[in-house]
Motif scaffolding. Structure first.
Motif, short mmCIF file in Angstrom:
data_model
loop_
_atom_site.label_atom_id
_atom_site.label_comp_id
_atom_site.label_asym_id
_atom_site.label_seq_id
_atom_site.Cartn_x
_atom_site.Cartn_y
_atom_site.Cartn_z
N ASP A 101 9.18 -3.81 -27.74
CA ASP A 101 10.30 -2.90 -27.54
C ASP A 101 10.74 -2.85 -26.08
O ASP A 101 9.94 -3.02 -25.16
CB ASP A 101 9.92 -1.49 -28.00
CG ASP A 101 9.53 -1.44 -29.46
OD1 ASP A 101 10.04 -2.27 -30.23
OD2 ASP A 101 8.70 -0.58 -29.82
N ALA A 102 12.04 -2.60 -25.89
CA ALA A 102 12.59 -2.46 -24.54
C ALA A 102 11.98 -1.25 -23.85
O ALA A 102 11.98 -0.15 -24.42
CB ALA A 102 14.10 -2.32 -24.62
N PRO A 103 11.46 -1.40 -22.63
CA PRO A 103 10.86 -0.27 -21.93
C PRO A 103 11.89 0.67 -21.33
O PRO A 103 11.57 1.79 -20.95
CB PRO A 103 10.03 -0.95 -20.83
CG PRO A 103 10.77 -2.20 -20.55
CD PRO A 103 11.33 -2.65 -21.87
N SER A 104 13.13 0.20 -21.22
CA SER A 104 14.19 1.03 -20.65
C SER A 104 15.53 0.48 -21.11
O SER A 104 15.62 -0.62 -21.67
CB SER A 104 14.11 1.02 -19.11
OG SER A 104 14.22 -0.31 -18.62
N ALA A 105 16.58 1.25 -20.88
CA ALA A 105 17.93 0.79 -21.23
C ALA A 105 18.36 -0.31 -20.27
O ALA A 105 17.98 -0.32 -19.10
CB ALA A 105 18.90 1.96 -21.18
N GLY A 106 19.15 -1.26 -20.77
CA GLY A 106 19.62 -2.33 -19.91
C GLY A 106 20.23 -3.46 -20.72
O GLY A 106 20.56 -3.29 -21.90
N THR A 107 20.33 -4.62 -20.09
CA THR A 107 20.91 -5.81 -20.71
C THR A 107 19.86 -6.91 -20.78
O THR A 107 19.13 -7.13 -19.82
CB THR A 107 22.12 -6.31 -19.89
OG1 THR A 107 23.10 -5.27 -19.81
CG2 THR A 107 22.75 -7.53 -20.56
N LEU A 129 8.11 -16.11 -17.88
CA LEU A 129 9.35 -15.52 -17.38
C LEU A 129 9.09 -14.81 -16.06
O LEU A 129 8.03 -14.23 -15.85
CB LEU A 129 9.90 -14.51 -18.39
CG LEU A 129 10.35 -15.05 -19.74
CD1 LEU A 129 10.75 -13.89 -20.66
CD2 LEU A 129 11.53 -16.00 -19.57
N LEU A 130 10.07 -14.85 -15.18
CA LEU A 130 10.02 -14.10 -13.94
C LEU A 130 11.07 -13.01 -14.02
O LEU A 130 12.18 -13.24 -14.49
CB LEU A 130 10.30 -15.01 -12.74
CG LEU A 130 9.30 -16.16 -12.52
CD1 LEU A 130 9.74 -17.01 -11.32
CD2 LEU A 130 7.90 -15.62 -12.29
N VAL A 131 10.74 -11.83 -13.54
CA VAL A 131 11.66 -10.70 -13.63
C VAL A 131 12.36 -10.48 -12.30
O VAL A 131 11.75 -10.59 -11.24
CB VAL A 131 10.91 -9.42 -14.07
CG1 VAL A 131 9.84 -9.05 -13.07
CG2 VAL A 131 11.88 -8.27 -14.27
N LYS A 132 13.65 -10.24 -12.35
CA LYS A 132 14.42 -9.97 -11.15
C LYS A 132 14.09 -8.59 -10.59
O LYS A 132 13.65 -7.71 -11.31
CB LYS A 132 15.93 -10.04 -11.45
CG LYS A 132 16.44 -11.42 -11.81
CD LYS A 132 17.93 -11.37 -12.06
CE LYS A 132 18.49 -12.74 -12.40
NZ LYS A 132 19.95 -12.68 -12.67
N HIS A 133 14.34 -8.44 -9.30
CA HIS A 133 14.16 -7.13 -8.66
C HIS A 133 15.03 -6.10 -9.38
O HIS A 133 16.21 -6.32 -9.61
CB HIS A 133 14.56 -7.21 -7.19
CG HIS A 133 14.59 -5.88 -6.49
ND1 HIS A 133 13.51 -5.02 -6.51
CD2 HIS A 133 15.57 -5.26 -5.78
CE1 HIS A 133 13.82 -3.93 -5.82
NE2 HIS A 133 15.06 -4.06 -5.37
N GLY A 134 14.43 -5.00 -9.75
CA GLY A 134 15.16 -3.95 -10.45
C GLY A 134 15.15 -4.10 -11.95
O GLY A 134 15.56 -3.20 -12.67
N GLY A 135 14.66 -5.23 -12.45
CA GLY A 135 14.60 -5.44 -13.89
C GLY A 135 13.27 -4.98 -14.45
O GLY A 135 12.40 -4.48 -13.73
N LEU A 149 20.86 -12.92 -25.75
CA LEU A 149 21.08 -12.76 -24.33
C LEU A 149 22.41 -12.04 -24.10
O LEU A 149 23.42 -12.35 -24.73
CB LEU A 149 21.10 -14.12 -23.63
CG LEU A 149 19.80 -14.92 -23.67
CD1 LEU A 149 19.96 -16.24 -22.94
CD2 LEU A 149 18.64 -14.14 -23.07
N GLY A 150 22.41 -11.08 -23.20
CA GLY A 150 23.62 -10.32 -22.92
C GLY A 150 23.76 -9.06 -23.73
O GLY A 150 24.64 -8.24 -23.45
N ASP A 151 22.91 -8.87 -24.74
CA ASP A 151 22.97 -7.65 -25.55
C ASP A 151 22.51 -6.44 -24.73
O ASP A 151 21.57 -6.55 -23.93
CB ASP A 151 22.07 -7.76 -26.79
CG ASP A 151 22.68 -8.62 -27.88
OD1 ASP A 151 23.83 -9.06 -27.71
OD2 ASP A 151 22.00 -8.84 -28.90
N ASP A 152 23.17 -5.31 -24.95
CA ASP A 152 22.73 -4.05 -24.35
C ASP A 152 21.70 -3.39 -25.26
O ASP A 152 21.87 -3.37 -26.48
CB ASP A 152 23.91 -3.11 -24.13
CG ASP A 152 24.87 -3.61 -23.06
OD1 ASP A 152 24.41 -4.28 -22.11
OD2 ASP A 152 26.08 -3.36 -23.18
N VAL A 153 20.63 -2.88 -24.67
CA VAL A 153 19.59 -2.23 -25.46
C VAL A 153 19.27 -0.87 -24.86
O VAL A 153 19.51 -0.63 -23.67
CB VAL A 153 18.29 -3.07 -25.51
CG1 VAL A 153 18.53 -4.37 -26.27
CG2 VAL A 153 17.77 -3.37 -24.10
#
Length: 220
Positions: free
Chosen positions: A189-195, A137-143, A165-169
């Motif tokens: 686990d999610a390292p930060s809040a986001g989608t 996977l490649l991560v977008k800028h800011g992700g 996909l599209g879930d808020d965490v």
């Protein structure tokens, strides 16, 4: 010494690695560029020892059945799929190398291969691709990346994703579940809040993550 200042905000994407103390930029480079800036920093795709190889067939053949799925480990000669021929006979399509099924075409049993390739420009169609690992996977800028804990050391097996996909965490929410050799459930686990933007959809139950992943990224 005169400092070289960044002309804009961004990330350093390339440098003149040949520059050493005491050298002039024009000793090792054309022009005046000594580094480049970009608006985003893309995760580098790790090199593998071998280049992925396509499994190809001619367009007039019809898929009878798939024998392998994305993520399955194969050896040279393993049957990846079975094709029906015009005369009613069948033909095994085999893996050309050892590795992992990294990609499959979207063709379904009963479809002709010409459905997934342009016969005006090619006389063969790609049925699948065999690589050393799954495409990372490649991560977008800011992700941010959801990482597999202790990837490469803990011998974890994949169980399931717990988000779509599209879930808020929120930070700390479980995104995927794995199991260690002792049978204990481990979560990524999610390292930060986001989608949730990306998952490795080709991951399947019971896959050993250190054997099929190129990086520790399991979602973004």
């Amino acid at each position: 010494p005169a400092p070289i200042k960044a002309p804009a905000d961004g990330y350093v994407t390339r440098r003149q690695e040949g520059l050493q103390p005491g050298l002039k930029p024009d000793d090792v480079a054309w022009g005046e560029q000594c580094l480049m800036l970009g608006p985003s920093l893309r995760e580098l795709m790790p090199k593998t020892e071998e280049v992925p190889v396509d499994v190809v067939v001619i367009p007039d053949k019809t898929l009878k059945q798939w024998n392998k799925n994305v993520g399955d480990r194969v050896s040279t000669g393993d049957v990846v799929a079975v094709m029906n021929l015009k005369d009613g006979a069948t033909e095994d399509v085999t893996a050309p190398k050892d590795g992992v099924v990294a990609q499959k075409s979207e063709i379904k049993p009963g479809d002709k291969m010409e459905k997934v390739c342009n016969v005006a420009y090619t006389d063969t169609c790609v049925l699948a691709t065999i690589g050393d690992k799954l495409t990372p996977l490649l991560v977008k800028h800011g992700g941010s990346v959801v990482k597999v804990p202790n990837w490469g050391e803990s011998n974890l097996r994949f169980v399931e994703y717990t988000v779509e996909l599209g879930d808020d965490v929120e930070s700390g929410d479980a995104v995927a579940v794995m199991v260690d050799p002792a049978g204990n459930n481990i979560t990524a686990d999610a390292p930060s809040a986001g989608t949730v933007e990306k998952r490795l959809e080709s991951l399947q139950y019971d896959m050993y993550l250190d054997k099929v992943l190129q990086t520790d990224a399991i979602a973004t």
